[in-house]
Motif scaffolding. Structure first.
Motif, PDB file in Angstrom:
ATOM      1  N   UNK A 150       1.567  11.951  11.866  1.00  0.00           N
ATOM      2  CA  UNK A 150       0.952  11.054  10.891  1.00  0.00           C
ATOM      3  C   UNK A 150       1.902  10.920   9.711  1.00  0.00           C
ATOM      4  N   UNK A 151       2.113   9.691   9.277  1.00  0.00           N
ATOM      5  CA  UNK A 151       3.114   9.442   8.233  1.00  0.00           C
ATOM      6  C   UNK A 151       2.562   8.439   7.235  1.00  0.00           C
ATOM      7  N   UNK A 152       2.544   8.831   5.964  1.00  0.00           N
ATOM      8  CA  UNK A 152       2.191   7.914   4.882  1.00  0.00           C
ATOM      9  C   UNK A 152       3.421   7.763   3.998  1.00  0.00           C
ATOM     10  N   UNK A 153       4.065   6.592   4.014  1.00  0.00           N
ATOM     11  CA  UNK A 153       5.290   6.397   3.220  1.00  0.00           C
ATOM     12  C   UNK A 153       4.984   6.277   1.743  1.00  0.00           C
ATOM     13  N   UNK A 154       6.060   6.228   0.942  1.00  0.00           N
ATOM     14  CA  UNK A 154       5.881   6.186  -0.505  1.00  0.00           C
ATOM     15  C   UNK A 154       5.244   4.884  -0.969  1.00  0.00           C
ATOM     16  N   UNK A 155       5.411   3.815  -0.228  1.00  0.00           N
ATOM     17  CA  UNK A 155       4.737   2.557  -0.550  1.00  0.00           C
ATOM     18  C   UNK A 155       3.794   2.256   0.620  1.00  0.00           C
ATOM     19  N   UNK A 156       2.590   2.812   0.548  1.00  0.00           N
ATOM     20  CA  UNK A 156       1.620   2.669   1.631  1.00  0.00           C
ATOM     21  C   UNK A 156       0.701   1.500   1.309  1.00  0.00           C
ATOM     22  N   UNK A 157       0.823   0.444   2.084  1.00  0.00           N
ATOM     23  CA  UNK A 157       0.086  -0.786   1.797  1.00  0.00           C
ATOM     24  C   UNK A 157      -0.910  -1.057   2.914  1.00  0.00           C
ATOM     25  N   UNK A 158      -2.162  -1.268   2.533  1.00  0.00           N
ATOM     26  CA  UNK A 158      -3.185  -1.713   3.465  1.00  0.00           C
ATOM     27  C   UNK A 158      -3.476  -3.183   3.198  1.00  0.00           C
ATOM     28  N   UNK A 159      -3.764  -3.976   4.234  1.00  0.00           N
ATOM     29  CA  UNK A 159      -4.047  -5.403   4.030  1.00  0.00           C
ATOM     30  C   UNK A 159      -5.270  -5.606   3.137  1.00  0.00           C
ATOM     31  N   UNK A 160      -5.084  -6.311   2.033  1.00  0.00           N
ATOM     32  CA  UNK A 160      -6.139  -6.454   1.029  1.00  0.00           C
ATOM     33  C   UNK A 160      -7.343  -7.238   1.539  1.00  0.00           C
ATOM     34  N   UNK A 161      -7.124  -8.114   2.506  1.00  0.00           N
ATOM     35  CA  UNK A 161      -8.215  -8.944   3.009  1.00  0.00           C
ATOM     36  C   UNK A 161      -9.144  -8.197   3.947  1.00  0.00           C
ATOM     37  N   UNK A 162      -8.692  -7.062   4.476  1.00  0.00           N
ATOM     38  CA  UNK A 162      -9.422  -6.375   5.544  1.00  0.00           C
ATOM     39  C   UNK A 162     -10.574  -5.534   5.000  1.00  0.00           C
ATOM     40  N   UNK A 163     -11.613  -5.444   5.799  1.00  0.00           N
ATOM     41  CA  UNK A 163     -12.681  -4.483   5.533  1.00  0.00           C
ATOM     42  C   UNK A 163     -12.287  -3.136   6.143  1.00  0.00           C
ATOM     43  N   UNK A 164     -12.853  -2.063   5.624  1.00  0.00           N
ATOM     44  CA  UNK A 164     -12.492  -0.723   6.089  1.00  0.00           C
ATOM     45  C   UNK A 164     -12.768  -0.576   7.581  1.00  0.00           C
ATOM     46  N   UNK A 165     -13.895  -1.089   8.048  1.00  0.00           N
ATOM     47  CA  UNK A 165     -14.222  -0.989   9.469  1.00  0.00           C
ATOM     48  C   UNK A 165     -13.208  -1.751  10.326  1.00  0.00           C
ATOM     49  N   UNK A 166     -12.679  -2.849   9.806  1.00  0.00           N
ATOM     50  CA  UNK A 166     -11.642  -3.592  10.534  1.00  0.00           C
ATOM     51  C   UNK A 166     -10.354  -2.775  10.648  1.00  0.00           C
ATOM     52  N   UNK A 167     -10.044  -2.000   9.614  1.00  0.00           N
ATOM     53  CA  UNK A 167      -8.863  -1.139   9.675  1.00  0.00           C
ATOM     54  C   UNK A 167      -9.023  -0.076  10.759  1.00  0.00           C
ATOM     55  N   UNK A 168     -10.217   0.461  10.875  1.00  0.00           N
ATOM     56  CA  UNK A 168     -10.481   1.458  11.920  1.00  0.00           C
ATOM     57  C   UNK A 168     -10.309   0.831  13.299  1.00  0.00           C
ATOM     58  N   UNK A 169     -10.837  -0.382  13.469  1.00  0.00           N
ATOM     59  CA  UNK A 169     -10.675  -1.089  14.750  1.00  0.00           C
ATOM     60  C   UNK A 169      -9.201  -1.364  15.035  1.00  0.00           C
ATOM     61  N   UNK A 170      -8.474  -1.767  14.002  1.00  0.00           N
ATOM     62  CA  UNK A 170      -7.044  -2.053  14.158  1.00  0.00           C
ATOM     63  C   UNK A 170      -6.287  -0.800  14.575  1.00  0.00           C
ATOM     64  N   UNK A 171      -6.547   0.324  13.916  1.00  0.00           N
ATOM     65  CA  UNK A 171      -5.879   1.573  14.260  1.00  0.00           C
ATOM     66  C   UNK A 171      -6.217   2.017  15.686  1.00  0.00           C
ATOM     67  N   UNK A 172      -7.445   1.757  16.109  1.00  0.00           N
ATOM     68  CA  UNK A 172      -7.844   2.126  17.474  1.00  0.00           C
ATOM     69  C   UNK A 172      -7.003   1.414  18.510  1.00  0.00           C
ATOM     70  N   UNK A 173      -6.606   0.178  18.202  1.00  0.00           N
ATOM     71  CA  UNK A 173      -5.780  -0.587  19.130  1.00  0.00           C
ATOM     72  C   UNK A 173      -4.297  -0.279  19.028  1.00  0.00           C
ATOM     73  N   UNK A 174      -3.876   0.253  17.874  1.00  0.00           N
ATOM     74  CA  UNK A 174      -2.444   0.479  17.646  1.00  0.00           C
ATOM     75  C   UNK A 174      -1.986   1.876  18.037  1.00  0.00           C
ATOM     76  N   UNK A 175      -2.813   2.889  17.784  1.00  0.00           N
ATOM     77  CA  UNK A 175      -2.360   4.271  17.950  1.00  0.00           C
ATOM     78  C   UNK A 175      -3.132   4.957  19.072  1.00  0.00           C
ATOM     79  N   UNK A 176      -2.434   5.426  20.102  1.00  0.00           N
ATOM     80  CA  UNK A 176      -3.131   6.017  21.253  1.00  0.00           C
ATOM     81  C   UNK A 176      -3.862   7.310  20.946  1.00  0.00           C
ATOM     82  N   UNK A 177      -3.523   7.982  19.834  1.00  0.00           N
ATOM     83  CA  UNK A 177      -4.150   9.265  19.505  1.00  0.00           C
ATOM     84  C   UNK A 177      -5.148   9.149  18.353  1.00  0.00           C
ATOM     85  N   UNK A 178      -5.517   7.936  18.010  1.00  0.00           N
ATOM     86  CA  UNK A 178      -6.430   7.717  16.890  1.00  0.00           C
ATOM     87  C   UNK A 178      -7.878   7.826  17.339  1.00  0.00           C
TER      88      UNK A 178
END
Length: 290
Positions: A79-107
């Motif tokens: 798990x890596x959080x860089x010094x400039x960690x940016x989350x998409x401002x338009x997204x809802x938190x639940x959408x971020x969880x859905x996005x991570x589920x599709x991107x990371x096999x261990x999420x």
């Protein structure tokens, strides 16, 4: 003990500037390691090298992998959080969880939702409505929900207020650190995380000036609180640093000073802040100890 990071002689240059200069250290499992340094000391360069985002010379393995050659596999396992960690401002938190589920096999979406229940963030909240502290907590919840053995955090609480920083680190320790997984966190807020750390790395102008466990700090370094009238005698023993403490003055030594000097003061525990100031003010003091 199993080693999660093994670095030997790491060197990284940007043109004529040397960002990392012959840096060697290791991180075993189950450790919380603080990476300390002033701006420009090389902290971010080192972390980017560890995750395969910057090439460097020397020997480096992270989770048994070569970061540059095995970057994709490595990023799936940490798990890596860089010094400039940016989350998409338009997204809802639940959408971020859905996005991570599709991107990371261990999420784990279930674990992310459970972690977020520790916070005041709601699943339908949009990122743009959250405070900086809340965004940091969301980011940590997403990263801590990855089934990984190593977390790398680059100045994760930069710009946050005191309460938000405290909540972030409490969540990190409570929900991530279990004796098997390790954390490497860079910061300039040394005094706030000292009690959380098991080990510390100090960088100064690209050089590793200290690599040590906090247990060894207490054995190796000696701080003496003394009456100002004894200042001249204390100075003759060549301390690393002299500084003010409540009710008097203190001196910091690398190793015990002579007995006649010790008799002039009372031994107190040196803080990481004092060590940091001493070692980054004294570039000739470039010895490391694991």
């Amino acid at each position: 003990m199993e080693t999660l990071i093994q670095a030997g002689g790491l060197t990284l240059r940007y043109g004529r500037k040397t960002a990392l200069d012959d840096v060697s250290f290791s991180v075993p499992k189950g450790r919380v390691v603080g990476l300390l340094g002033h701006n420009g000391a090389g902290k971010t360069s080192l972390m980017k090298a560890l995750v395969g985002l910057l090439p460097c010379t020397g020997n480096l393995t992270v989770l048994g992998l070569a970061p540059m050659a095995d970057r994709v596999r490595l990023l799936e396992q940490l798990s890596y959080i860089p010094d400039v960690a940016i989350l998409p401002r338009w997204a809802r938190v639940e959408q971020l969880i859905t996005l991570m589920s599709g991107l990371h096999p261990r999420f784990s979406a279930e674990r992310a939702r459970a972690l977020l229940k520790r916070t005041s963030v709601k699943p339908l909240d949009k990122v743009k409505t959250l405070s900086k502290g809340m965004v940091a907590q969301v980011h940590l919840a997403l990263m801590a929900a990855v089934d990984a053995r190593l977390m790398i955090l680059d100045e994760p609480t930069l710009g946050l207020d005191v309460l938000s920083r405290k909540a972030f680190y409490e969540m990190l320790i409570d929900e991530w650190c279990d004796g098997e997984r390790s954390v490497l966190v860079s910061t300039q807020q040394v005094e706030e995380i000292e009690s959380l750390l098991s080990d510390v790395l100090m960088l100064n102008e690209g050089k590793l000036v200290l690599s040590i466990s906090l247990e060894e700090v207490d054995r190796r370094f000696v701080a003496l609180s003394h009456d100002p009238a004894q200042a001249e005698a204390i100075a003759a023993a060549h301390p690393l640093l002299r500084y003010r403490v409540q009710g008097g003055t203190a001196a910091l030594f690398d190793g015990p000073p002579p007995e006649h000097v010790q008799a002039l003061g009372q031994r107190v525990r040196p803080s990481l802040v004092d060590l940091f100031v001493a070692l980054t003010r004294a570039p000739e003091m470039n010895r490391t100890q694991g």
